[in-house]
Design an enzyme around this catalytic site. Structure first.
Site, PDB file in Angstrom:
ATOM      1  N   LYS A 178       0.984  -1.239  -0.089  1.00 16.18           N
ATOM      2  CA  LYS A 178      -0.017  -0.046  -0.020  1.00 16.18           C
ATOM      3  C   LYS A 178       0.850   1.126   0.215  1.00 16.18           C
ATOM      4  CE  LYS A 178      -4.273   0.991   0.302  1.00 16.18           C
ATOM      5  NZ  LYS A 178      -5.722   0.744  -0.388  1.00 16.18           N
ATOM      6  N   ASP A 190      -7.091   4.367  -4.575  1.00 14.41           N
ATOM      7  CA  ASP A 190      -7.682   4.276  -3.178  1.00 14.41           C
ATOM      8  C   ASP A 190      -8.148   5.826  -2.957  1.00 14.41           C
ATOM      9  OD1 ASP A 190      -8.081   2.604  -0.794  1.00 14.41           O
ATOM     10  OD2 ASP A 190      -7.440   4.248   0.277  1.00 14.41           O
TER      11      ASP A 190
HETATM   12  P1  NDP Z   1     -12.870   7.939  -2.832  1.00 10.39           P
HETATM   13  O1  NDP Z   1     -11.989   9.020  -2.583  1.00 10.39           O
HETATM   14  O2  NDP Z   1     -13.331   7.823  -4.287  1.00 10.39           O
HETATM   15  O3  NDP Z   1     -14.147   8.127  -1.837  1.00 10.39           O
HETATM   16  C1  NDP Z   1     -13.988   8.233  -0.431  1.00 10.39           C
HETATM   17  C2  NDP Z   1     -15.082   8.802   0.207  1.00 10.39           C
HETATM   18  O4  NDP Z   1     -15.055   8.885   1.621  1.00 10.39           O
HETATM   19  C3  NDP Z   1     -15.728  10.236  -0.293  1.00 10.39           C
HETATM   20  O5  NDP Z   1     -16.951  10.530  -0.144  1.00 10.39           O
HETATM   21  C4  NDP Z   1     -14.959  10.757   0.968  1.00 10.39           C
HETATM   22  O6  NDP Z   1     -15.601  12.201   1.311  1.00 10.39           O
HETATM   23  C5  NDP Z   1     -15.166  10.049   2.173  1.00 10.39           C
HETATM   24  N1  NDP Z   1     -14.270  10.072   3.177  1.00 10.39           N
HETATM   25  C6  NDP Z   1     -12.812   9.833   3.033  1.00 10.39           C
HETATM   26  N2  NDP Z   1     -12.160  10.237   4.124  1.00 10.39           N
HETATM   27  C7  NDP Z   1     -13.315  10.590   5.195  1.00 10.39           C
HETATM   28  C8  NDP Z   1     -13.171  10.495   6.337  1.00 10.39           C
HETATM   29  N3  NDP Z   1     -12.123  11.010   7.213  1.00 10.39           N
HETATM   30  N4  NDP Z   1     -14.124  10.953   7.174  1.00 10.39           N
HETATM   31  C9  NDP Z   1     -15.392  10.939   6.502  1.00 10.39           C
HETATM   32  N5  NDP Z   1     -15.724  10.471   5.209  1.00 10.39           N
HETATM   33  C10 NDP Z   1     -14.601  10.436   4.524  1.00 10.39           C
HETATM   34  O7  NDP Z   1     -12.371   6.581  -2.159  1.00 10.39           O
HETATM   35  P2  NDP Z   1     -12.876   5.089  -2.450  1.00 10.39           P
HETATM   36  O8  NDP Z   1     -14.331   5.004  -2.625  1.00 10.39           O
HETATM   37  O9  NDP Z   1     -12.122   4.482  -3.254  1.00 10.39           O
HETATM   38  O10 NDP Z   1     -12.531   4.434  -1.047  1.00 10.39           O
HETATM   39  C11 NDP Z   1     -13.413   3.932   0.040  1.00 10.39           C
HETATM   40  C12 NDP Z   1     -12.864   3.169   0.856  1.00 10.39           C
HETATM   41  O11 NDP Z   1     -12.954   1.853   0.141  1.00 10.39           O
HETATM   42  C13 NDP Z   1     -11.524   3.441   1.521  1.00 10.39           C
HETATM   43  O12 NDP Z   1     -11.565   2.878   2.892  1.00 10.39           O
HETATM   44  C14 NDP Z   1     -10.762   2.409   0.520  1.00 10.39           C
HETATM   45  O13 NDP Z   1      -9.561   2.004   1.357  1.00 10.39           O
HETATM   46  C15 NDP Z   1     -11.724   1.202   0.211  1.00 10.39           C
HETATM   47  N6  NDP Z   1     -11.330   0.500  -0.734  1.00 10.39           N
HETATM   48  C16 NDP Z   1     -11.413   1.011  -1.939  1.00 10.39           C
HETATM   49  C17 NDP Z   1     -10.981   0.408  -3.132  1.00 10.39           C
HETATM   50  C18 NDP Z   1     -11.051   0.689  -4.611  1.00 10.39           C
HETATM   51  O14 NDP Z   1     -11.086   0.005  -5.406  1.00 10.39           O
HETATM   52  N7  NDP Z   1     -11.113   2.209  -4.703  1.00 10.39           N
HETATM   53  C19 NDP Z   1     -10.681  -1.140  -2.889  1.00 10.39           C
HETATM   54  C20 NDP Z   1     -11.167  -1.642  -1.699  1.00 10.39           C
HETATM   55  C21 NDP Z   1     -11.350  -0.788  -0.559  1.00 10.39           C
HETATM   56  P3  NDP Z   1     -14.736  13.287   0.824  1.00 10.39           P
HETATM   57  O15 NDP Z   1     -14.968  13.722  -0.768  1.00 10.39           O
HETATM   58  O16 NDP Z   1     -15.428  14.653   1.591  1.00 10.39           O
HETATM   59  O17 NDP Z   1     -13.363  13.356   0.965  1.00 10.39           O
END
Ligand code: NDP
Length: 446
Positions: free
Chosen positions: A126, A166
């Site tokens: 990572k 991510d």
């Molecule tokens: P994105 O950046 O596309 O979206 C993240 C979302 O989570 C946004 O809505 C963001 O809001 C919100 N967010 C981020 N940090 C916080 C926080 N501290 N408190 C509240 N809301 C928060 O990321 P992904 O959708 O790709 O990832 C989301 C989760 O899924 C993560 O845990 C990631 O590790 C996991 N994941 C992702 C994979 C992938 O293929 N993308 C694979 C496996 C797991 P804002 O826009 O305000 O930041």
């Protein structure tokens, strides 16, 4: 915990101070593994836990870049190459101001077991940076990505370490990173996944994590002769994973009533329709706006700083970030009728929240199993790239679905074998661990 797991956990805490998320991820895995060490002393004899909790390599580097005002900015970049015993390091890059070594290590550690569960040959890694893409122009993001890759390129390659996206790293960032890799190395190889279609990306990769999480929930429900049809669901986040989890829930007849971002949550009791979801995709992926605008557009409730976990529901899909559901919130979920939690995010539930799920015997799919569809489809992207092929949508989606069904089966059976049927956390940790641990033993002491 057994003496062995206790001892190693204490060493991990002592050797890695100020890394609470890493401690949490290790504690959760080690706790589940206790019965394995009692049954199979070979793992302790080979000091597998001492080895598996120590990354093979950690790279930390300076990322200087120039903003649109001509000011020099300096961020920190890192890549944790955690374990390569079953394949090249594989795991995403996270760009978010909260990123630090402890967070990247927890994510890398989880990734080892998740990748093992997919059945594909992928080790765990990572990386990321404390850079915040929010509020930056495309040119600033590009200059940052170019500077980041100018250092990272020497540590990665298609058969060595293959990062993906991510939080904060989507198709735009992957494109800039890939462009810089190619400029420096002159190689066109699958060194990153999550690429756009035009230059080797796979169909269904953007959808894969969200879809996979819902497929996993559907498999868990099947064990109780149930499905998602007509169920009210809470989804958190509004990024990549949340968007496609919502789409798949709609496909399967469920109703999604919440979404959120780091500023707050919306509650839409009528349900998020396909038209409203299209609005969210445009809002978040093109205009890069805030979820609050959804509430203004459709006249629904918005709670500033709020979370989705307070509403009546049957199924919850945390898809935002780590530790977004604590013990109290888990209790509220259960009291409000929730009996399925499928984690799209990594470690979104605290250890106290997981205890609540297990005590109440709800269907709980931990992230390392439930969100493995993303990395699995990254593996499929690599297979297409190495074979100079491009599979159609149906082929990739079918393979993703099959992988999620297999992960569910593997995890379900491991939990049953160890006397805790229905405990998917135990099953995921044990099944993910054993394959990697056996590979480490077979490869000798290194
Ligand atoms: P994105 O950046 O596309 O979206 C993240 C979302 O989570 C946004 O809505 C963001 O809001 C919100 N967010 C981020 N940090 C916080 C926080 N501290 N408190 C509240 N809301 C928060 O990321 P992904 O959708 O790709 O990832 C989301 C989760 O899924 C993560 O845990 C990631 O590790 C996991 N994941 C992702 C994979 C992938 O293929 N993308 C694979 C496996 C797991 P804002 O826009 O305000 O930041």
């Amino acid at each position: 915990m057994s003496n062995y797991t206790d001892r190693v956990y204490e060493q991990v805490v002592e050797k890695n101070p100020s890394q609470p998320e890493f401690h949490q991820a290790v504690e959760e895995v080690l706790d589940s593994l206790k019965p394995v060490f009692e049954k199979e002393p070979i793992f302790e004899k080979n000091k597998i836990l001492e080895r598996i909790t120590e990354p093979e390599r950690v790279i930390i580097f300076r990322v200087p870049w120039v903003d649109d005002n001509g000011e020099i900015q300096v961020n920190r970049g890192m890549r944790v190459q955690f374990n390569s015993s079953i394949g090249p390091y594989k795991g995403g890059l996270r760009f978010h101001p909260s990123v630090n070594l402890g967070i990247i290590k927890f994510l890398g550690f989880e990734q080892i077991f998740k990748n093992s569960l997919t059945g594909l040959s992928m080790g765990g890694g990572k990386g990321g940076s404390d850079f915040d893409p929010k509020g930056k122009t495309d040119n600033e993001v590009m200059r940052f990505c170019q500077s980041f890759m100018t250092e990272l390129y020497r540590h990665i390659d298609g058969r060595v370490d293959v990062p993906a996206g991510d939080i904060g790293v989507g198709a735009r960032e992957i494109g800039y990173l890939y462009g810089q890799w190619k400029k420096i190395t002159q190689k066109f190889v699958p060194v990153l996944t999550g690429k756009s279609r035009e230059y080797g990306g796979s169909l269904v990769r953007p959808e894969a994590t969200g879809y996979g999480t819902v497929y996993f929930a559907q498999e868990m429900l099947k064990t109780r002769n149930d499905d998602l049809k007509g169920k009210t669901c809470l989804v958190s986040g509004s990024g990549n994973v949340a968007q496609y989890a919502t789409e798949k829930i709609l496909d399967l007849g469920g109703k999604v009533v919440t979404l959120s971002d780091s500023s707050g949550a919306i509650y839409d009791p009528e349900g998020i329709t396909r038209e409203k979801l299209a609005y969210v995709l445009e809002l978040k992926n093109v205009r890069r706006g805030r979820i609050k605008e959804y509430a203004e557009e459709f006249g629904v409730e918005y709670v500033k700083g709020g979370q989705p976990w307070v509403y009546k529901t049957e199924a919850a899909f945390p898809c935002a970030t780590q530790n977004e559901i604590n013990g109290e919130e888990a209790k509220t979920l259960v009291d409000n009728g929730c009996f399925v939690v499928s984690e799209g995010a990594n470690m979104p539930s605290t250890i106290e929240a997981i205890d609540v799920y297990l005590e109440n015997k709800i269907l709980y799919g931990p992230g390392k199993a439930a969100n493995a569809g993303g990395v699995a489809t990254s593996g499929l992207e690599m297979a297409q790239n190495f074979g100079f092929e491009s599979w159609d949508r149906e082929t990739v989606d079918k393979r993703l679905h099959r992988i999620m069904v297999n992960i569910h089966k593997t995890v379900y059976e491991a939990a049953k074998d160890y006397g805790e049927p229905g405990n998917y956390m135990l099953g995921a940790n044990i099944a993910g661990f054993k394959k990697v641990a056996n590979a480490m033993i077979l490869q000798g002491h290194w």
